[in-house]
Design an enzyme around this catalytic site. Sequence first.
Site, PDB file in Angstrom:
ATOM      1  N   CYS A 113       0.826  -1.227   0.000  1.00  0.00           N
ATOM      2  CA  CYS A 113       0.000   0.000   0.000  1.00  0.00           C
ATOM      3  C   CYS A 113       0.856   1.272   0.000  1.00  0.00           C
ATOM      4  O   CYS A 113       0.357   2.351  -0.289  1.00  0.00           O
ATOM      5  CB  CYS A 113      -0.950   0.009   1.186  1.00  0.00           C
ATOM      6  SG  CYS A 113      -2.110  -1.359   1.173  1.00  0.00           S
ATOM      7  N   HIS A 251      -3.382   7.616   2.678  1.00  0.00           N
ATOM      8  CA  HIS A 251      -3.715   6.305   2.120  1.00  0.00           C
ATOM      9  C   HIS A 251      -5.182   5.984   2.449  1.00  0.00           C
ATOM     10  O   HIS A 251      -5.639   6.158   3.578  1.00  0.00           O
ATOM     11  CB  HIS A 251      -2.788   5.254   2.729  1.00  0.00           C
ATOM     12  CG  HIS A 251      -3.133   3.848   2.337  1.00  0.00           C
ATOM     13  ND1 HIS A 251      -3.447   3.502   1.051  1.00  0.00           N
ATOM     14  CD2 HIS A 251      -3.215   2.708   3.075  1.00  0.00           C
ATOM     15  CE1 HIS A 251      -3.715   2.208   1.001  1.00  0.00           C
ATOM     16  NE2 HIS A 251      -3.579   1.704   2.221  1.00  0.00           N
ATOM     17  N   ASN A 281     -10.004  -0.022  -0.132  1.00  0.00           N
ATOM     18  CA  ASN A 281      -8.542   0.089  -0.124  1.00  0.00           C
ATOM     19  C   ASN A 281      -7.987  -0.525  -1.409  1.00  0.00           C
ATOM     20  O   ASN A 281      -8.004  -1.739  -1.578  1.00  0.00           O
ATOM     21  CB  ASN A 281      -7.997  -0.634   1.112  1.00  0.00           C
ATOM     22  CG  ASN A 281      -6.497  -0.516   1.254  1.00  0.00           C
ATOM     23  OD1 ASN A 281      -5.812  -0.053   0.332  1.00  0.00           O
ATOM     24  ND2 ASN A 281      -5.981  -0.933   2.385  1.00  0.00           N
TER      25      ASN A 281
HETATM   26  N1  ACO Z   1     -18.380  -8.230   9.530  1.00  0.00           N
HETATM   27  C1  ACO Z   1     -18.972  -8.383  10.729  1.00  0.00           C
HETATM   28  N2  ACO Z   1     -18.282  -8.618  11.846  1.00  0.00           N
HETATM   29  C2  ACO Z   1     -16.944  -8.688  11.764  1.00  0.00           C
HETATM   30  C3  ACO Z   1     -16.252  -8.522  10.542  1.00  0.00           C
HETATM   31  C4  ACO Z   1     -17.040  -8.293   9.412  1.00  0.00           C
HETATM   32  N3  ACO Z   1     -16.494  -8.109   8.183  1.00  0.00           N
HETATM   33  N4  ACO Z   1     -14.933  -8.646  10.770  1.00  0.00           N
HETATM   34  C5  ACO Z   1     -14.783  -8.856  12.095  1.00  0.00           C
HETATM   35  N5  ACO Z   1     -15.996  -8.881  12.668  1.00  0.00           N
HETATM   36  C6  ACO Z   1     -16.300  -9.064  14.078  1.00  0.00           C
HETATM   37  C7  ACO Z   1     -15.221  -9.810  14.833  1.00  0.00           C
HETATM   38  O1  ACO Z   1     -15.398 -11.203  14.723  1.00  0.00           O
HETATM   39  C8  ACO Z   1     -15.433  -9.316  16.247  1.00  0.00           C
HETATM   40  O2  ACO Z   1     -16.500 -10.018  16.817  1.00  0.00           O
HETATM   41  P1  ACO Z   1     -16.493 -10.427  18.379  1.00  0.00           P
HETATM   42  O3  ACO Z   1     -16.460  -9.121  19.126  1.00  0.00           O
HETATM   43  O4  ACO Z   1     -17.746 -11.194  18.536  1.00  0.00           O
HETATM   44  O5  ACO Z   1     -15.249 -11.216  18.595  1.00  0.00           O
HETATM   45  C9  ACO Z   1     -15.876  -7.876  16.058  1.00  0.00           C
HETATM   46  O6  ACO Z   1     -16.354  -7.783  14.691  1.00  0.00           O
HETATM   47  C10 ACO Z   1     -14.782  -6.864  16.259  1.00  0.00           C
HETATM   48  O7  ACO Z   1     -13.629  -7.297  15.516  1.00  0.00           O
HETATM   49  P2  ACO Z   1     -12.313  -6.497  15.566  1.00  0.00           P
HETATM   50  O8  ACO Z   1     -11.274  -7.190  14.759  1.00  0.00           O
HETATM   51  O9  ACO Z   1     -11.992  -6.168  16.997  1.00  0.00           O
HETATM   52  O10 ACO Z   1     -12.771  -5.164  14.814  1.00  0.00           O
HETATM   53  P3  ACO Z   1     -12.060  -3.787  14.758  1.00  0.00           P
HETATM   54  O11 ACO Z   1     -12.869  -2.772  15.438  1.00  0.00           O
HETATM   55  O12 ACO Z   1     -10.608  -3.868  15.121  1.00  0.00           O
HETATM   56  O13 ACO Z   1     -12.144  -3.477  13.202  1.00  0.00           O
HETATM   57  C11 ACO Z   1     -10.742  -3.478  11.274  1.00  0.00           C
HETATM   58  C12 ACO Z   1     -11.505  -4.338  12.287  1.00  0.00           C
HETATM   59  C13 ACO Z   1     -11.744  -2.672  10.455  1.00  0.00           C
HETATM   60  C14 ACO Z   1      -9.946  -4.383  10.344  1.00  0.00           C
HETATM   61  C15 ACO Z   1      -9.785  -2.561  12.064  1.00  0.00           C
HETATM   62  O14 ACO Z   1      -8.960  -3.289  12.904  1.00  0.00           O
HETATM   63  C16 ACO Z   1      -8.979  -1.697  11.203  1.00  0.00           C
HETATM   64  O15 ACO Z   1      -9.474  -0.746  10.650  1.00  0.00           O
HETATM   65  N6  ACO Z   1      -7.668  -1.948  11.077  1.00  0.00           N
HETATM   66  C17 ACO Z   1      -6.846  -1.182  10.224  1.00  0.00           C
HETATM   67  C18 ACO Z   1      -6.366  -2.019   9.184  1.00  0.00           C
HETATM   68  C19 ACO Z   1      -6.737  -1.607   7.799  1.00  0.00           C
HETATM   69  O16 ACO Z   1      -7.482  -0.719   7.495  1.00  0.00           O
HETATM   70  N7  ACO Z   1      -6.091  -2.324   6.950  1.00  0.00           N
HETATM   71  C20 ACO Z   1      -6.220  -2.134   5.565  1.00  0.00           C
HETATM   72  C21 ACO Z   1      -5.075  -2.745   4.915  1.00  0.00           C
HETATM   73  S1  ACO Z   1      -3.626  -2.214   5.619  1.00  0.00           S
HETATM   74  C22 ACO Z   1      -3.279  -0.799   4.986  1.00  0.00           C
HETATM   75  O17 ACO Z   1      -3.697  -0.492   3.920  1.00  0.00           O
HETATM   76  C23 ACO Z   1      -2.470   0.078   5.792  1.00  0.00           C
END
Ligand code: ACO
Length: 329
Positions: A113, A251, A281
């Site tokens: 990325c 980004h 993304n």
């Molecule tokens: N749909 C529904 N529920 C989901 C999904 C989904 N797609 N994915 C995860 N969940 C659930 C999980 O199972 C969890 O359930 P639980 O509480 O019963 O265990 C709950 O949602 C929360 O999951 P988390 O992983 O804690 O969710 P979080 O708030 O951290 O959000 C996310 C996840 C969006 C990936 C976040 O961590 C994030 O934004 N990270 C940044 C990474 C990113 O944007 N990466 C892109 C690529 S990297 C880059 O380009 C830099």
Amino acid sequence: MKNFILMSGTGSYLPIKRISNEDISKMVDTSDEWIQKRSGIKFRHFVDKGELTSDMATKAAMKVIQNSNINSKDIDLIIVATTTPDLTFPATAVKVQKNLNINAIAFDVQAVCAGFVYALSVGVSMLKDGYGDKCLVIGADSMSKILDWKDRTTSVLFGDGAGAVLLEKIESDNSSQFNWGVLSNVIHTDGNFHDILYTDGGVGKSQTSGYIKMKGKDVFKHAVEKLSNSFIEALNKANLSTSDIDWLIPHQANQRIINAVGEKLGFNKNKIISTVYYHGNTSAASIPLALDHAINKKMVKNGDFIGLQAIGGGLSWGSSVIKYGKPTK
Ligand code: ACO
């Protein structure tokens, strides 16, 4: 006389197939509400069967050539930032060169990325080193090809697309007042974090491309800190401050990361370009796609100061400060 590298034009391409969160909900156990709340994404585009990264990159290149009103034969360099090449070799840029039917030096840069800011840095250095006067820097990725549809935490976040910019070398003897073009670049890498964002396969390991794996919370924290810090570094290098910047283009991974970076740097929300709602993304394509979008919407104008920031697997990250366009006289 001193060399300056202008960023004087943009172009982009998105595949026709647009996929909504409702469509995604039929493929994995998720919902429009969850995806929008956690990421800000509503739509993404996916390549059609047979459509390749080089096809998207070529279309973005043709757009920037058309928008900049240049002869394609005048292009000396083509650098494609991609993680999803058509083939293991030759480079995707080679196919773009063939498609454009020109004689430019062509190669790929792989920094996931962060690929676009890396490729930009390479393009600027090569033009300054005398490899030519005009360079296309293209970010293009078909992330849909490396998504694991059994993993809902990653498959909902990514899309496909391509964006391109034209870099042009010009000379000026008035270097103290001439501050157009790419004013600063900073890029960084820390391989200690290679296991928080990676693919679980590759040519060497499995003779497959593998699928994206991510520790989302860790990536989130690093993204906010590293995008902000590298941008301050790039500003200092350009002798500018945040108040000089007209538009910030982070980004386009996640709206929550974009908001957190904006707050940390003290940017007004209406100075931050965001296309994450429309594109998801798109990895290396994210910044040039957002820049082209902002230019088409008449937000970014000739002479505006813009800040670019990217982070991706590696971890690899960086920022650039640019006075966009070219002097009119
Ligand atoms: N749909 C529904 N529920 C989901 C999904 C989904 N797609 N994915 C995860 N969940 C659930 C999980 O199972 C969890 O359930 P639980 O509480 O019963 O265990 C709950 O949602 C929360 O999951 P988390 O992983 O804690 O969710 P979080 O708030 O951290 O959000 C996310 C996840 C969006 C990936 C976040 O961590 C994030 O934004 N990270 C940044 C990474 C990113 O944007 N990466 C892109 C690529 S990297 C880059 O380009 C830099």
